[in-house]
Design a protein around this motif. Sequence first.
Motif, PDB file in Angstrom:
ATOM      1  N   SER A 179      -1.706   3.832   2.997  1.00 15.16           N
ATOM      2  CA  SER A 179      -2.608   2.367   3.593  1.00 15.16           C
ATOM      3  C   SER A 179      -3.686   3.523   3.667  1.00 15.16           C
ATOM      4  N   PRO A 180      -4.355   3.018   3.258  1.00 11.29           N
ATOM      5  CA  PRO A 180      -6.202   4.187   3.597  1.00 11.29           C
ATOM      6  C   PRO A 180      -6.481   3.121   4.702  1.00 11.29           C
ATOM      7  N   SER A 181      -6.898   2.359   5.081  1.00 15.00           N
ATOM      8  CA  SER A 181      -6.789   1.512   6.069  1.00 15.00           C
ATOM      9  C   SER A 181      -6.003   1.301   7.606  1.00 15.00           C
ATOM     10  N   THR A 182      -6.463   0.882   8.685  1.00 19.42           N
ATOM     11  CA  THR A 182      -5.394   0.103   9.844  1.00 19.42           C
ATOM     12  C   THR A 182      -4.909  -1.363   9.090  1.00 19.42           C
ATOM     13  N   THR A 183      -5.897  -1.786   8.433  1.00 21.63           N
ATOM     14  CA  THR A 183      -4.384  -3.304   7.666  1.00 21.63           C
ATOM     15  C   THR A 183      -4.293  -3.170   6.200  1.00 21.63           C
ATOM     16  N   ILE A 184      -2.377  -3.358   6.288  1.00 22.66           N
ATOM     17  CA  ILE A 184      -2.338  -3.012   4.942  1.00 22.66           C
ATOM     18  C   ILE A 184      -2.309  -4.488   4.098  1.00 22.66           C
ATOM     19  N   LEU A 185      -2.439  -4.218   3.594  1.00 24.02           N
ATOM     20  CA  LEU A 185      -3.206  -4.981   2.251  1.00 24.02           C
ATOM     21  C   LEU A 185      -2.217  -4.692   1.236  1.00 24.02           C
ATOM     22  N   PRO A 186      -2.313  -5.798   0.352  1.00 29.37           N
ATOM     23  CA  PRO A 186      -1.025  -6.578  -0.652  1.00 29.37           C
ATOM     24  C   PRO A 186      -0.853  -5.818  -1.461  1.00 29.37           C
ATOM     25  N   GLU A 187      -1.753  -5.067  -2.285  1.00 30.89           N
ATOM     26  CA  GLU A 187      -2.052  -4.201  -3.299  1.00 30.89           C
ATOM     27  C   GLU A 187      -1.553  -2.658  -2.900  1.00 30.89           C
ATOM     28  N   VAL A 188      -1.767  -2.619  -1.548  1.00 34.87           N
ATOM     29  CA  VAL A 188      -0.956  -1.107  -1.022  1.00 34.87           C
ATOM     30  C   VAL A 188       0.902  -1.531  -1.561  1.00 34.87           C
ATOM     31  N   ILE A 189       1.360  -2.456  -0.654  1.00 33.32           N
ATOM     32  CA  ILE A 189       2.511  -3.136  -0.589  1.00 33.32           C
ATOM     33  C   ILE A 189       3.443  -3.132  -2.275  1.00 33.32           C
ATOM     34  N   ALA A 190       2.680  -3.618  -2.799  1.00 35.80           N
ATOM     35  CA  ALA A 190       3.317  -4.504  -4.198  1.00 35.80           C
ATOM     36  C   ALA A 190       3.903  -3.288  -4.905  1.00 35.80           C
ATOM     37  N   PRO A 191       3.058  -1.911  -5.386  1.00 36.07           N
ATOM     38  CA  PRO A 191       4.040  -0.599  -5.825  1.00 36.07           C
ATOM     39  C   PRO A 191       5.398  -1.130  -5.660  1.00 36.07           C
ATOM     40  N   PHE A 192       6.167  -0.870  -4.544  1.00 31.03           N
ATOM     41  CA  PHE A 192       7.059  -0.843  -3.906  1.00 31.03           C
ATOM     42  C   PHE A 192       7.967  -1.852  -3.912  1.00 31.03           C
ATOM     43  N   LEU A 193       7.515  -2.787  -3.735  1.00 31.94           N
ATOM     44  CA  LEU A 193       8.839  -4.273  -3.917  1.00 31.94           C
ATOM     45  C   LEU A 193       8.646  -3.913  -5.533  1.00 31.94           C
ATOM     46  N   SER A 194      10.333  -4.421  -5.173  1.00 31.18           N
ATOM     47  CA  SER A 194      11.483  -4.437  -6.759  1.00 31.18           C
ATOM     48  C   SER A 194      10.588  -5.657  -7.441  1.00 31.18           C
ATOM     49  N   ASP A 195      11.935  -6.165  -8.919  1.00 34.66           N
ATOM     50  CA  ASP A 195      10.975  -7.213  -9.969  1.00 34.66           C
ATOM     51  C   ASP A 195      12.069  -8.046  -9.465  1.00 34.66           C
ATOM     52  N   SER A 196      12.571  -8.405  -8.214  1.00 42.53           N
ATOM     53  CA  SER A 196      12.609  -9.650  -7.801  1.00 42.53           C
ATOM     54  C   SER A 196      11.966 -10.605  -6.700  1.00 42.53           C
ATOM     55  N   LEU A 197      11.206 -11.040  -7.098  1.00 48.43           N
ATOM     56  CA  LEU A 197       9.644 -11.857  -5.773  1.00 48.43           C
ATOM     57  C   LEU A 197       9.808 -12.810  -7.272  1.00 48.43           C
ATOM     58  N   GLU A 198      10.029 -14.086  -5.789  1.00 46.34           N
ATOM     59  CA  GLU A 198      10.311 -14.949  -6.183  1.00 46.34           C
ATOM     60  C   GLU A 198       9.145 -15.940  -7.202  1.00 46.34           C
ATOM     61  N   SER A 199       7.802 -15.644  -6.553  1.00 44.80           N
ATOM     62  CA  SER A 199       6.798 -15.829  -7.275  1.00 44.80           C
ATOM     63  C   SER A 199       5.987 -14.356  -7.371  1.00 44.80           C
ATOM     64  N   ALA A 200       5.920 -13.787  -8.353  1.00 41.27           N
ATOM     65  CA  ALA A 200       5.445 -12.385  -9.152  1.00 41.27           C
ATOM     66  C   ALA A 200       3.681 -11.839  -9.127  1.00 41.27           C
ATOM     67  N   ASN A 201       3.192 -13.032  -8.986  1.00 44.56           N
ATOM     68  CA  ASN A 201       1.934 -12.428  -8.847  1.00 44.56           C
ATOM     69  C   ASN A 201       1.252 -12.338  -7.680  1.00 44.56           C
ATOM     70  N   VAL A 202       0.474 -10.905  -6.832  1.00 39.00           N
ATOM     71  CA  VAL A 202       0.136 -10.735  -5.689  1.00 39.00           C
ATOM     72  C   VAL A 202      -1.521 -11.418  -6.433  1.00 39.00           C
ATOM     73  N   ASP A 203      -2.139 -12.047  -6.775  1.00 41.42           N
ATOM     74  CA  ASP A 203      -2.744 -12.463  -7.211  1.00 41.42           C
ATOM     75  C   ASP A 203      -3.072 -13.772  -6.745  1.00 41.42           C
ATOM     76  N   GLU A 204      -2.175 -14.338  -7.401  1.00 39.49           N
ATOM     77  CA  GLU A 204      -1.536 -16.171  -6.821  1.00 39.49           C
ATOM     78  C   GLU A 204      -1.494 -15.892  -5.197  1.00 39.49           C
ATOM     79  N   ILE A 205      -0.952 -14.473  -4.762  1.00 34.10           N
ATOM     80  CA  ILE A 205      -0.599 -14.938  -3.307  1.00 34.10           C
ATOM     81  C   ILE A 205      -1.429 -15.163  -2.635  1.00 34.10           C
ATOM     82  N   ALA A 206      -2.856 -14.123  -3.086  1.00 36.52           N
ATOM     83  CA  ALA A 206      -4.190 -13.730  -2.924  1.00 36.52           C
ATOM     84  C   ALA A 206      -4.926 -15.416  -2.530  1.00 36.52           C
TER      85      ALA A 206
END
Length: 206
Positions: A179-206
Amino acid sequence: GDPRTSKLEGPARTRLRHLKGERSGLTIRSDRGGYFEKANRGTLFLDEIGDMPLALQSKILRVLQEREIQRVGDARPVAIDVRIIAATNQNLEQMVKQKKFREDLFYRLNVVPLSVPPLRARREDVPLLADYFIGRFCKELGSPPKRISKEAMALLKKQAWPGNVRELENVVKRAIVLSPSTTILPEVIAPFLSDSLESANVDEIA
């Protein structure tokens, strides 16, 4: 008794290490003593016990039955009094039927069984665990204090976590490092998650 606790983590973590690479027995040849000696009159935690090789299972069983160990290079037995706590994410009863886990060791360990639901069944624990791991890893890595954004936390809570708490731990650690900042954002976390999201789209969450 002494409240000290020694910890072995696995899969390979359940293999007891030896000084100078010796791996033939249960003890560590060291001035400080091995895991069992360190845990004497205390507790020894064996993580991922289901991944322990059969050959090592028999040695653990012998120690539990005889209540003594033998140091590498020393013929004299050492008496021990150790409480064992073992953990696994596998079905040991099924492994016993498949001859992959010793039945006698299973019944020796299975005195007070506790079943912890998987993380996907207790999503309310995700924020607590994530905050704990953030504080822990920031300290360990010498990183400035960081926090996880509301949107990123929502993303974590929607994850099915097939790897359970250890998967969450790894995701948080990677996010802290990258994370480049002190606040961890969804786009930092998303690449590390497996393909088993119940709701798959980061944009939908944001």
